[in-house]
Structure formats: structure tokens, C-alpha cells
Design a protein around this motif. Structure first.
Motif, PDB file in Angstrom:
ATOM      1  N   GLY A 551       0.811  -1.214   0.000  1.00  0.00           N
ATOM      2  CA  GLY A 551       0.000   0.000   0.000  1.00  0.00           C
ATOM      3  C   GLY A 551       0.840   1.258   0.000  1.00  0.00           C
ATOM      4  O   GLY A 551       0.325   2.366  -0.203  1.00  0.00           O
ATOM      5  N   ILE A 552       2.132   1.126   0.237  1.00  0.00           N
ATOM      6  CA  ILE A 552       3.029   2.281   0.200  1.00  0.00           C
ATOM      7  C   ILE A 552       3.167   2.786  -1.233  1.00  0.00           C
ATOM      8  O   ILE A 552       3.344   2.000  -2.165  1.00  0.00           O
ATOM      9  N   VAL A 553       3.065   4.106  -1.407  1.00  0.00           N
ATOM     10  CA  VAL A 553       3.256   4.736  -2.712  1.00  0.00           C
ATOM     11  C   VAL A 553       4.538   5.556  -2.664  1.00  0.00           C
ATOM     12  O   VAL A 553       4.706   6.419  -1.797  1.00  0.00           O
ATOM     13  N   GLN A 554       5.440   5.263  -3.583  1.00  0.00           N
ATOM     14  CA  GLN A 554       6.749   5.913  -3.612  1.00  0.00           C
ATOM     15  C   GLN A 554       6.895   6.692  -4.915  1.00  0.00           C
ATOM     16  O   GLN A 554       6.613   6.168  -6.004  1.00  0.00           O
ATOM     17  N   THR A 555       7.326   7.953  -4.830  1.00  0.00           N
ATOM     18  CA  THR A 555       7.489   8.789  -6.012  1.00  0.00           C
ATOM     19  C   THR A 555       8.928   9.260  -6.117  1.00  0.00           C
ATOM     20  O   THR A 555       9.501   9.774  -5.144  1.00  0.00           O
ATOM     21  N   LEU A 556       9.513   9.086  -7.303  1.00  0.00           N
ATOM     22  CA  LEU A 556      10.883   9.519  -7.569  1.00  0.00           C
ATOM     23  C   LEU A 556      10.863  10.506  -8.728  1.00  0.00           C
ATOM     24  O   LEU A 556      10.413  10.174  -9.826  1.00  0.00           O
ATOM     25  N   PRO A 557      11.334  11.741  -8.537  1.00  0.00           N
ATOM     26  CA  PRO A 557      11.349  12.725  -9.623  1.00  0.00           C
ATOM     27  C   PRO A 557      12.682  12.731 -10.371  1.00  0.00           C
ATOM     28  O   PRO A 557      13.716  12.305  -9.844  1.00  0.00           O
ATOM     29  N   ASN A 558      12.624  13.208 -11.609  1.00  0.00           N
ATOM     30  CA  ASN A 558      13.833  13.479 -12.405  1.00  0.00           C
ATOM     31  C   ASN A 558      14.830  12.320 -12.389  1.00  0.00           C
ATOM     32  O   ASN A 558      15.949  12.426 -11.872  1.00  0.00           O
ATOM     33  N   VAL A 559      14.412  11.208 -12.973  1.00  0.00           N
ATOM     34  CA  VAL A 559      15.246  10.005 -13.000  1.00  0.00           C
ATOM     35  C   VAL A 559      15.986   9.914 -14.331  1.00  0.00           C
ATOM     36  O   VAL A 559      15.356   9.914 -15.392  1.00  0.00           O
ATOM     37  N   PRO A 560      17.322   9.840 -14.326  1.00  0.00           N
ATOM     38  CA  PRO A 560      18.057   9.657 -15.583  1.00  0.00           C
ATOM     39  C   PRO A 560      17.829   8.272 -16.161  1.00  0.00           C
ATOM     40  O   PRO A 560      17.499   7.333 -15.443  1.00  0.00           O
ATOM     41  N   CYS A 561      18.017   8.146 -17.466  1.00  0.00           N
ATOM     42  CA  CYS A 561      17.672   6.894 -18.151  1.00  0.00           C
ATOM     43  C   CYS A 561      18.923   6.095 -18.519  1.00  0.00           C
ATOM     44  O   CYS A 561      20.033   6.390 -18.087  1.00  0.00           O
ATOM     45  N   ASP A 562      18.694   5.040 -19.313  1.00  0.00           N
ATOM     46  CA  ASP A 562      19.748   4.158 -19.822  1.00  0.00           C
ATOM     47  C   ASP A 562      20.536   3.492 -18.695  1.00  0.00           C
ATOM     48  O   ASP A 562      21.782   3.473 -18.685  1.00  0.00           O
ATOM     49  N   ARG A 563      19.818   2.947 -17.734  1.00  0.00           N
ATOM     50  CA  ARG A 563      20.460   2.263 -16.623  1.00  0.00           C
ATOM     51  C   ARG A 563      19.451   1.382 -15.904  1.00  0.00           C
ATOM     52  O   ARG A 563      18.245   1.477 -16.132  1.00  0.00           O
ATOM     53  N   VAL A 564      19.981   0.546 -15.017  1.00  0.00           N
ATOM     54  CA  VAL A 564      19.135  -0.229 -14.114  1.00  0.00           C
ATOM     55  C   VAL A 564      19.025   0.557 -12.813  1.00  0.00           C
ATOM     56  O   VAL A 564      20.031   0.792 -12.138  1.00  0.00           O
ATOM     57  N   LEU A 565      17.826   0.975 -12.491  1.00  0.00           N
ATOM     58  CA  LEU A 565      17.577   1.751 -11.283  1.00  0.00           C
ATOM     59  C   LEU A 565      17.112   0.806 -10.176  1.00  0.00           C
ATOM     60  O   LEU A 565      16.088   0.140 -10.308  1.00  0.00           O
ATOM     61  N   ARG A 566      17.859   0.746  -9.100  1.00  0.00           N
ATOM     62  CA  ARG A 566      17.500  -0.121  -7.976  1.00  0.00           C
ATOM     63  C   ARG A 566      16.726   0.698  -6.954  1.00  0.00           C
ATOM     64  O   ARG A 566      17.236   1.708  -6.449  1.00  0.00           O
ATOM     65  N   VAL A 567      15.514   0.250  -6.651  1.00  0.00           N
ATOM     66  CA  VAL A 567      14.622   0.988  -5.769  1.00  0.00           C
ATOM     67  C   VAL A 567      14.215   0.105  -4.596  1.00  0.00           C
ATOM     68  O   VAL A 567      13.677  -0.989  -4.785  1.00  0.00           O
ATOM     69  N   LYS A 568      14.480   0.591  -3.383  1.00  0.00           N
ATOM     70  CA  LYS A 568      14.104  -0.122  -2.173  1.00  0.00           C
ATOM     71  C   LYS A 568      12.843   0.490  -1.588  1.00  0.00           C
ATOM     72  O   LYS A 568      12.713   1.713  -1.528  1.00  0.00           O
ATOM     73  N   GLU A 569      11.925  -0.374  -1.184  1.00  0.00           N
ATOM     74  CA  GLU A 569      10.664   0.101  -0.617  1.00  0.00           C
ATOM     75  C   GLU A 569      10.934   0.891   0.665  1.00  0.00           C
ATOM     76  O   GLU A 569      11.617   0.395   1.574  1.00  0.00           O
ATOM     77  N   PRO A 570      10.409   2.125   0.758  1.00  0.00           N
ATOM     78  CA  PRO A 570      10.657   2.940   1.948  1.00  0.00           C
ATOM     79  C   PRO A 570       9.708   2.562   3.077  1.00  0.00           C
ATOM     80  O   PRO A 570       8.696   1.899   2.856  1.00  0.00           O
ATOM     81  N   PRO A 571      10.015   2.995   4.320  1.00  0.00           N
ATOM     82  CA  PRO A 571       9.043   2.801   5.398  1.00  0.00           C
ATOM     83  C   PRO A 571       7.824   3.669   5.128  1.00  0.00           C
ATOM     84  O   PRO A 571       7.924   4.686   4.440  1.00  0.00           O
ATOM     85  N   ARG A 572       6.703   3.293   5.661  1.00  0.00           N
ATOM     86  CA  ARG A 572       5.467   4.036   5.389  1.00  0.00           C
ATOM     87  C   ARG A 572       5.593   5.486   5.847  1.00  0.00           C
ATOM     88  O   ARG A 572       6.156   5.773   6.881  1.00  0.00           O
TER      89      ARG A 572
END
Length: 572
Positions: A551-572
Motif C-alpha cells: 500500500g506504500i506509494v513511492q514517487t521519484l522525480p527526475n530520474v536519468p535513463c539508460d540504466r538499471v535503477l535499484r529501488v528499495k521500498e521505503p518505510p510508510r
């Protein structure tokens, strides 16, 4: 010139002529508007192209003169990074001696190939302990114990297996310990599993297991069929069906059979494939199951049970209203409206049905208006997957093709080339590419499984395909020009470690795209890797929105491309 003649005629033409001229002008304007709309909405043509590579794996299905049904069903394959070195590896399931359902020869071994990163793969099957013991069909990959290492479930004829990844390059068979040695049903007899999927049905952070069972078959008690005096494989109508199974993860390394309580056991079919998506965006994963020559199942997740809703949702049967041989599938958003759609492969003269999600809890079939009916009517297929192979921002469709048996009516091709269908964007149309995509570089075959992943790290999705009694095929994506892309590797904390079921919205200046995390794609196969997005000419992402299963919603702005972006779920 048109404008002048219509203006002149409008002043002194009789009423009927005036009406005709006005209608003509209106029709011309509408046609012009539509043509301009299509011209601006379609992406520029890109040459999707694959290069054939071989890998030393031969799919052994123990084909016999008596034509046993399992012979036609082998071929599951998985792409996943088993050793965490950043390079996707390949696992193949393999057959066995049909009379004993045992791997009594080295040729029947399942195989694990480590990706060495230089265009080569090394067979590490023995070291990993994954040779297997039975007649294996399908594979599902997922981290069921949240230790950071993907585990393997193998579905087979009258025996399944769960292999725990030990994190040191080896696996341990924990089938019995986990409570998954339940393939001899007291009512339906020994079960024949074709596919499976890891899915957190109750959003408790633990991956559960859904197993797709096919029909009731025994080597010494089976129907005998023939075509023009020769033994042939029997149609599914000559066999009884079996229920699927749902095993809930108890969090201690064991699973509980919850098939009855969750409403799964009550639906008996002849399952061939399963896809997972939250089609109504209520936060709970739903399941679509294809059946062979029977109604499809759509299991709507109620939170503590499933309700089968294929008929009211409009996906029980394709547009002709006939039973078809539903094979492998994908259950993902192909038209960028945020709602997961459904496509699956069938046999010749049955089309590859495409169901578009209306966003109102049901689907409308668009096989004919999208052009897929005309393109796929003469084709037979097993595996199907929605991936953006040309990175233009629209998911294309790859299908592994081939018929079931060896004996078919004149004009029916048993061995076929694979095909990629290019998504033409907002027009809703498709272009079928076979020779143009380089897929005729290998002889036609009875293709089965397919798995997807970026094997060489160049940002283009590659394909591994299997075929009965043939060497496996690796189709390296060489599409030019190389457009921009972004891969998102999820790590759940409160949610399951793989982030299975997470929904992702990506926004650039060109618009929004949607995808979700799942490893269940194709026929009897599994693709566990980052969630892939093609970006076309866009060099950055304005915003990335992740809806985690917790149910956690995570928003990331201005992400550069051409790569593997590793995203860890944040605490609520």
C-alpha cells in the motif's frame, strides 16, 4: 479546388444536392482528421531485429510411436540472476522416460547456465544441484523466503519440486519439507502440472504459490487416437480435467494448501497458463488462467478468497464463442492506459485473442479491430510476452510458434517460425515481423517456452525459446537505432522481497507508461528481472510512481535513463 467548387455550388444548388455536398465535405474532413491523428500518434518505424545464438541444451520429450500427451508439452525456461552477479542466467526444464517418469539418462537433465558476461554461458547444473528427477514441464522463479536469492519451483507430470537457493551457487530440494509434495489428489488422482506463479495473494509480504494443473493422464490407461490410420495425439476432450492449487506461504519455509478455502478447487479445467495482474486496481492481485479447449478462468481476488468472473468480465471465450486451445499468455498493459490487458496464444484458425481492459471491471476483445485476427489466424503458438523490443514506449508482442502434433490436415504447418508483433502505438494496430525480424535464421520448429531479459546489458530485451526435440534458441535483440530505456529493479521490505505485484507509472514529456512486477510470462516459463520501460527519444523521466503491494506509494522525480535503477521500498 474542392473548397471553391463546394462554395460555388452551395449558393444555388437544390436541397438534395446541397445535402449531398455537405455530407461529402463532412466525410472528407473526418477522414482527413483521422489520417492526421494516426500520422501523429504512430511512432516512427523501427526495425525490430534479432540475432540467433545457440546454447548447448536439447529439449528431450521422449517422443514415442504411441503418442503420449506429455510429449507435446515440454519446454519451460526461466531467465533470472541466481547468483547476484548482475547478469541474467538461464534455466531449462527437461523431459524424462515417459514409461517411468524418471530421468534415467543424462540427456533428460534440467540445465542451469551461468551468464559469464562475455556472450558465453557455462553449464553449472551439477554444481547447483538442479538436474531434477522427473518429467518436468514448467518453471516459476521467485524469492519465497525473502532472503534475497531467487528460488525455483518446477512443475511436472505427477511430481513437482521446490529448490531453495542457498545463496552460494547451490540449491536444495525442499519439496517435502515445504509441504509441496501434494500431487497425488485423493479425488482426481496424480496431478499433471504445466505452469505455476509466485504471487502474494493476501499481501502479507510472503510469496504464495499458484499451480496450474492440466488433465488426468496415465501412461498405462489412456485413450488411443489416430489420423488417417496413424497414431496421433488425442484432443483434450478425451481427457478429464483437474483443479488448480493455491499454497499459502506460512513464513517458516512451509506452505498450506488453501485451494478449497480460496475457491480455487471448485473450478476444474485443463489449465495451460497463468498470468497475474491487479486488473481492477483495487490493490489485490488477480489471476487469469487459460484452459485447453475449455472456458478460461479469471479469478478476482476478494482479499480472502477468489471469485471466478470470466464470463461477466468477457474473457471466458474469444469473439467466435468457440473453445480454443489457450496456451501461454501475458497479462499486462499494452496500450498505456494504466489497466492490464490480456493476450494468449492458441492454435491455427483460432487467432491469438487480445482482450483490452475497459477500466470498468471488464474487458472487450479487440483481436479483429487491432488487426491481430487477420495476422494470427494461420498461426499456432505456445508462449506470448508483452515487451518493448524497440524501446519506443509501446510494448510489442513476441510469440513462440508451433503446432501440437505431427499429423495435421493439408495446409497446416506443424513446425513454424517465431514472430514478433510490433505495437504501432496509439493506432491500436500491429505489424507481424518474422523474416524481417531475423526470426527465420533457424529452421521452423514446434516451439514452446519463452523467457525474456536483457542478457548482455545493452538495454534491449532478449528472448530465449525452446522447441521440442531441438536445441534451444537465444534471440539477441539487435534493434536499431538503440533508443533510450530504464529498467527498475525492486526490493521490497514490508512487501515481498521481489516486489511482485508492484505497479509502476512512468511519466516523460511524451506521456505516461505503465507496467507491473511479475515473473509469470509466456508458456510454462518465468522471467524474473527488472521492470523494463522503453523511452524512445526521451533522455530522462519526469516522475516515477511505484505502488507497492503493502500500500506504500513511492514517487521519484527526475530520474536519468539508460540504466538499471535499484529501488528499495521505503518505510510508510
Amino acid at each position: 479546388m474542392w473548397g471553391r467548387s463546394l462554395t460555388c455550388g452551395r449558393a444555388r444548388s437544390p436541397p438534395l444536392l446541397k445535402f449531398v455536398l455537405n455530407r461529402t465535405l463532412a466525410c472528407c474532413l473526418v477522414a482527413l482528421s483521422l489520417s492526421l491523428l494516426l500520422a501523429t500518434s504512430q511512432t516512427p518505424p523501427t526495425a525490430i531485429h534479432f540475432e540467433l545464438k545457440k546454447i548447448p541444451f536439447h529439449l528431450e520429450n521422449d517422443q514415442t510411436p504411441s503418442r503420449n500427451a506429455p510429449e507435446t508439452m515440454s519446454g519451460g525456461v526461466a531467465i533470472f540472476d541466481y547468483n547476484h552477479d548482475g547478469r541474467p542466467d538461464i534455466f531449462f526444464t527437461n523431459g524424462a522416460d515417459l514409461s517411468t517418469l524418471t530421468k534415467n539418462s543424462p540427456k533428460y537433465r534440467n540445465r542451469l547456465f551461468r551468464n559469464d558476461g562475455n556472450g558465453t554461458f557455462t553449464d553449472v547444473t551439477d554444481a547447483a544441484g538442479l538436474a531434477g528427477t522427473g518429467y518436468d514441464i514448467g518453471v516459476a522463479v521467485g524469492d519465497y523466503d525473502n532472503d534475497g536469492y531467487p528460488d525455483i519451483f518446477v512443475a511436472g507430470v505427477h511430481r513437482n519440486a521446490l529448490y531453495h537457493n542457498n545463496g552460494n551457487g547451490t540449491f536444495t530440494d525442499v519439496t517435502k519439507k515445504a509441504g509441496l509434495d501434494r500431487w497425488n489428489d485423493p479425488q482426481y488422482g496424480p496431478l499433471w502440472a504445466v505452469a505455476a506463479v509466485w504471487v502474494d495473494v493476501n499481501n502479507d509480504g510472503l510469496l504464495d504459490l499458484f499451480v496450474v494443473n492440466y488433465m488426468q493422464w496415465k501412461y498405462d490407461v489412456k485413450p488411443l487416437c489416430s489420423y488417417k490410420g496413424e497414431a496421433d495425439y488425442c484432443h483434450p476432450r478425451y481427457y478429464k480435467g483437474s483443479p488448480n492449487q493455491l499454497f499459502l506461504n506460512k513464513g517458516d519455509g512451509t506452505f498450506e494448501d488453501a485451494s478449497q478455502e480460496w475457491g480455487i478447487r471448485a473450478k476444474v479445467g485443463k489449465g495451460m497458463g497463468v498470468g497475474v495482474a491487479d486488473y481492477d486496481l483495487d490493490g489485490k492481485p488477480d489471476l487469469f488462467v487459460t484452459n485447453d479447449a475449455y472456458y478460461n478462468f479469471l479469478f478476482h481476488n476478494q482479499g480472502n478468497k477468489f471469485e471466478e468472473v470470466a464470463f461477466p468480465a468477457g474473457v471466458a471465450l474469444p469473439e467466435d464463442g468457440n473453445f480454443v486451445s489457450g496456451m501461454g499468455l501475458d497479462f499486462r498493459d499494452y496500450n498505456n492506459d494504466g489497466f492490464p490487458d490480456i493476450v494468449f496464444a492458441t492454435l491455427n484458425n483460432q487467432t491469438f485473442p487480445l482482450f483490452q481492459n475497459t477500466g470498468k471491471g471488464d474487458f472487450r476483445e479487440v483481436t479483429t479491430p487491432s488487426g491481430l485476427r487477420k495476422l494470427t489466424l494461420p498461426m499456432a503458438g505456445f508462449g506470448a510476452g508483452f515487451y518493448d523490443f524497440d524501446n519506443d514506449g509501446w510494448k510489442d508482442l513476441f510469440v513462440t510458434r508451433g503446432h501440437v502434433g505431427l499429423l495435421q490436415p493439408p495446409g497446416t504447418s506443424v513446425e513454424q517460425y517465431n514472430t514478433v508483433f510490433r505495437n504501432l502505438g496509439a493506432s491500436g494496430q500491429w505489424a507481424a515481423l518474422t523474416e524481417e525480424a531475423g526470426l527465420s535464421a533457424d529452421p521452423p520448429a514446434r516451439h514452446r517456452g519463452c523467457a525474456f531479459g536483457d542478457l548482455d546489458g545493452d538495454g534491449r530485451v532478449d528472448v530465449v525459446a525452446t522447441a521440442l526435440d531441438r536445441d534451444a534458441e537465444i534471440w539477441m535483440n539487435r534493434t536499431e537505432p538503440l533508443q533510450h530505456w530504464l529498467d527498475i529493479a525492486l526490493e521490497g521490505t514490508k512487501s515481498n522481497r521481489d516486489g511482485m505485484g508492484a505497479r509502476i507509472k512512468l511519466v516523460t514529456e511524451a506521456g505516461a507508461q505503465y507496467n507491473h512486477m511479475t515473473s509469470s510470462v509466456g508458456y510454462a516459463s518465468s522471467s524474473l528481472g527488472p521492470v523494463h520501460f522503453g523511452l524512445g527519444a526521451e533522455t530522462s523521466v519526469d516522475s516515477l510512481e511505484i505502488h507497492w503491494p503493502s500500500g506504500i506509494v513511492q514517487t521519484l522525480p527526475n530520474v536519468p535513463c539508460d540504466r538499471v535503477l535499484r529501488v528499495k521500498e521505503p518505510p510508510r
